[in-house]
Design an enzyme around this catalytic site. Structure first.
Site, PDB file in Angstrom:
ATOM      1  N   ARG A   1      -6.054  10.565  -0.049  1.00 14.81           N
ATOM      2  CA  ARG A   1      -5.653  11.063  -1.371  1.00 14.81           C
ATOM      3  C   ARG A   1      -6.859  11.282  -2.275  1.00 14.81           C
ATOM      4  NH1 ARG A   1      -2.450   6.735  -3.459  1.00 14.81           N
ATOM      5  NH2 ARG A   1      -2.833   5.602  -1.509  1.00 14.81           N
TER       6      ARG A   1
ATOM      7  N   HIS B   1       0.859  -1.187   0.000  1.00 12.22           N
ATOM      8  CA  HIS B   1       0.000   0.000   0.000  1.00 12.22           C
ATOM      9  C   HIS B   1       0.891   1.231   0.000  1.00 12.22           C
ATOM     10  CE1 HIS B   1      -2.981   2.955   1.170  1.00 12.22           C
ATOM     11  NE2 HIS B   1      -3.920   2.058   0.966  1.00 12.22           N
TER      12      HIS B   1
END
Lengths: 236, 565
Positions: B345, B325
């Site tokens: 994000r 990740h």
């Protein structure tokens, strides 16, 4: 790269695991400190990231009897900390079927399921206990009033660690009351998402079958082309 | 632990470039050809020395990380000659192994379809990676979206290596999975008119991420778990054993999977389960700490299901690819490697280097994003090194409130705010230091679209199966996988138990396995399944959070039938 500060010497701290003293380096969490002490944990450890509520811990200090609460994986150890984990606490859950819980005017489903909540006398121990800092007594009051939406909102971040039930002098289980409230809210009270139901129906009717079959049969080169040509929706 | 002064200095550079970055907008996405070159050069999957060829079993000759290979080629905990298979402790239709989202969904659907169900859970019911999933669940249910677009995203994200039938099932079942969860009471984030509040995600063409704040997996899991409890309390045929993992599968003399041997982790007692079907739902491998990476995974993510399935000759796919990740916490050390949800994000936070410069679009597919970060640190030397020697880059979270208005972070990301606040960092006003962390096993047990495997009686769902995501899974497709293939597995298993006729129970496959590993010279491999990592002192450096304990010293069974770690 940014410069690294000179490494400081690691301090060793005294902690008391269920009364027994150990010396452990600073900077560990309660959970990793237990492992440093040599425990291979079976109970009292789950996600190790503050999401599952497996590692509910009660602690105080040798010099301060005030009881405090934390998730073992999310609390850094301190000097003279005395800790005990509560990986399980007995509780009962009301019997229900979410399909039979449609809220009706003039009824209080939560009190019907959990009549004992009326015995809450507002000591606020539950709120003080919550390692997520939720307003537990506040949502219990909302439950008594029958305000399911408010219970769902205030309890949303509940990890079901069980610490509130462990400390309730009336033997209530706020986390179970809240769980029922959220399921009722999600099932009945949240406005319906028609676009989703429409799409489910379209899929059942086979609306996308031809297009999907075509994509499944397409060569890798063709797929790559179509992938690169996708229109990207701007982030909202 | 607040940021030390030298890191604060780097933060000031991030703050100084923020206005300019907001004005200029994001870097363009990396074109396909460049993306593959980047991934090839920097992604951990492409480090040849970190993998080895399997010497035995159905995937003989294929490569997988050493940590996984050691377990796959490990020795059984069970001595077949010391177990009495005619004493059956539990006799059920369907045994579900593992109880995260996939196991839970499979158990509910199998029960609804007439089967009696027993769940073996290594920890508590619901202790699984599901509960830590934050960002959301994908489903193409908005009018401008379609399962076909979702399918393209899945295939492209997976570098076109996915099994098309599985990718199709994932895209097609998705809207109904969302509906099903809501019918159980899952509270999805919604707009005032009732339509789902859907965000975009890395590698996705359309906004289709369904979330429950940043506690999506928790909300899904606690709802499913409660439904299981309620059905059990109503006397329906669904039951579970906690802290009692499977240590070996049983077969019958017709070559069908027919149950399992369980071990109580607290008392070390064993029990025999006869089952007409077995659903494997054991999740991932993060706690094997591949290549020494920290992980986002829960305590029990130790590849057990892969090991168990491999021993009954069930093939695995894509076992040479793991997902790192892009945003694991690199600081403070108490949360090293833990997940910072991609949702930060999707809401607008950019990744920037020690000088506050953008170096990658924040929503590339995960392998691309992670590779760009590794390049930025390792090749360009633009990372920030922490006092404990970790390296990371800044995820500029304060941008979220600037772009979307004050209060957005507190509302959309309460778990993140809370996690950093616990360690004296205010992520609403200061960026977070991040680096790739071991997150997901892209491959796994090879299944067909109905979640069946090539071994009769064995089904698999969730992270332990593979093929659906190809070599790289997209955000929001793992929680989706749980409910799509969990439900499919439950239905298929219930159907299978109506047809199957079990023969005599046997552990001959274990005898054969022990012979094979001996012939291949693999006696020194650890005993597996691992069950739990051993982090007790002596098995890890201090203060640290990374390595796995040394492999247990192997003595062939000794005088006991089961050997504890």
């Amino acid at each position: 790269m940014a410069e690294v500060a000179e490494k400081e010497k690691v301090q060793m701290l005294d902690i008391y695991v269920m009364g027994k003293r150990y010396k452990v380096p600073e900077g560990l969490t309660i959970q990793t400190a237990l492992e440093y002490c040599g425990y291979h944990i079976i109970r009292g450890c789950g996600c190790r990231a503050g999401f599952c509520g497996a590692c509910g811990t009660i602690y105080n200090f040798t010099y301060d009897p005030t009881i405090r609460y934390a998730l073992g994986c999310q609390k850094e150890i301190e000097q003279n900390m005395v800790i005990t984990q509560i990986p399980f606490f007995p509780a009962t859950e009301a019997l229900y079927n979410v399909e039979d819980l449609e809220p009706k005017e003039g009824e209080n489903k939560l009190v019907e399921l959990y009549p004992d909540i009326l015995t809450c006398f507002g000591c606020n121990n539950c709120t003080k206990t919550c390692p997520q800092d939720l307003e537990v007594m506040e949502f219990m009051s909302a439950a008594i009033r029958g305000d399911i939406k408010r219970v769902a909102e205030l309890s949303f971040d509940c990890l079901i660690c069980g610490l509130c039930a462990a400390r309730c002098p009336q033997g209530l289980q706020p986390y179970n009351v809240a769980l029922a409230a959220r399921r009722i809210y999600g099932h009945y009270m949240a406005p319906k998402s028609q676009h989703n139901l429409n799409r489910v129906k379209e899929i059942e009717e086979g609306k996308f079958n031809v297009e999907l079959e075509e994509l499944k049969k397409a060569s890798e080169a063709e797929l790559r082309k179509r992938y690169a040509a996708r229109e990207i929706e701007p982030a909202k | 632990m607040p940021y030390p002064a030298y890191m604060e200095e780097s933060i000031r550079k991030v703050e100084a470039t923020r206005a300019e970055r907001l004005k200029k907008g994001l870097l363009p996405r990396i074109p396909e050809a460049e993306r593959e070159a980047l991934v090839n050069k920097f992604h951990p999957d492409y480090k040849k020395e970190e993998m080895r060829e399997l010497k035995v079993g159905p995937n003989k000759g294929e490569r997988t990380p050493h940590e996984v290979a050691d377990l796959l080629e490990g020795s059984s905990r069970v001595d077949p000659d010391k177990i009495e298979l005619d004493k059956i402790d539990h006799d059920v239709d369907v045994l579900v192994i593992g109880c995260g989202g996939a196991g839970g969904a499979a158990a509910l659907l199998a029960e609804e379809n007439g089967a009696s169900v027993l769940i073996s859970s290594k920890l508590r019911l619901g202790d699984a990676n599901t509960i830590g999933a934050q960002a959301g669940t994908q489903a193409a249910d908005r009018p401008n979206d379609s399962p076909a677009i979702h399918y393209l995203d899945i295939m492209g994200g997976g570098h076109f290596t996915n099994d098309p039938d599985l990718a199709e099932a994932l895209a097609k079942d998705a809207p109904d999975a969302i509906r099903w969860l809501e019918s159980l009471g899952v509270e999805w984030d919604k707009e005032p008119d009732g339509s789902y509040h859907e965000l975009s995600g890395g590698g996705c063409a359309v906004r289709r991420m369904h979330s429950c704040r940043d506690y999506t997996g928790l909300e899904e899991m606690r709802t499913i778990r409660d439904e299981m409890r309620q059905r059990n309390m109503h006397g329906r045929k669904i039951d579970w054993l906690e802290f009692e993992p499977v240590i070996e599968l049983l077969m019958d003399d017709k070559g069908q999977v027919a149950g399992a041997i369980l071990m109580n982790l607290e008392t070390k007692q064993m029990s025999v389960v006869r089952a007409r079907a077995v659903v494997m739902a054991t999740g991932g491998v993060g706690r094997t700490h591949i290549q020494g990476f920290p992980t986002t995974n829960h305590y029990g993510a130790t590849a057990d299901g892969l090991v168990l399935a491999y021993r009954v000759s069930c093939p695995l796919v894509h076992m040479d690819t793991m997902q790192y990740h892009p945003t694991g916490a690199a600081f403070p050390p108490q949360i090293l490697g833990l997940l910072i949800t991609e949702k930060v994000r999707t809401l607008g936070a950019e990744l920037v280097n020690c000088d506050g410069e953008q170096f990658v679009h924040p929503l590339e597919a995960r392998d691309t994003e992670a590779s760009a970060e590794i390049r930025e640190c390792k090749e360009r030397g633009k990372g920030v090194t922490t006092p404990t020697g970790e390296v990371g880059l800044w995820e500029d979270s304060p941008m979220v409130d600037i772009i979307r208005g004050e209060g957005t972070i507190a509302r959309e990301l309460p778990a993140m705010v809370r996690q950093f606040a616990r360690f004296d960092i205010d992520m609403i006003h200061k960026p977070m230091l991040v680096y790739p962390t071991l997150h997901y096993q892209n491959g796994g047990i090879k299944i067909k679209a109905d979640a069946s495997t090539s071994v009769p009686g064995l089904f698999a769902a969730g992270e332990c199966e593979g093929g659906v995501h190809g070599r790289n899974r997209l955000i929001g497709n793992s929680t989706l996988d749980l409910f799509v293939f969990g439900r499919r597995a439950g239905r298929a298993a219930a159907k299978w138990v109506k047809e199957v006729k079990l023969g005599k129970l046997t552990l001959d496959h274990v005898r054969k396995w022990q012979r094979e590993i001996k012939e291949a010279g693999l006696e020194d491999m650890p005993i597996s399944p691992m069950l739990l990592p051993n982090y007790a002192r002596g098995n890890r450096p201090v203060p640290g959070f990374v390595p796995l304990g040394e492999a247990s010293e192997y003595t062939p069974f000794g005088d006991r039938a089961v050997r504890w770690i």
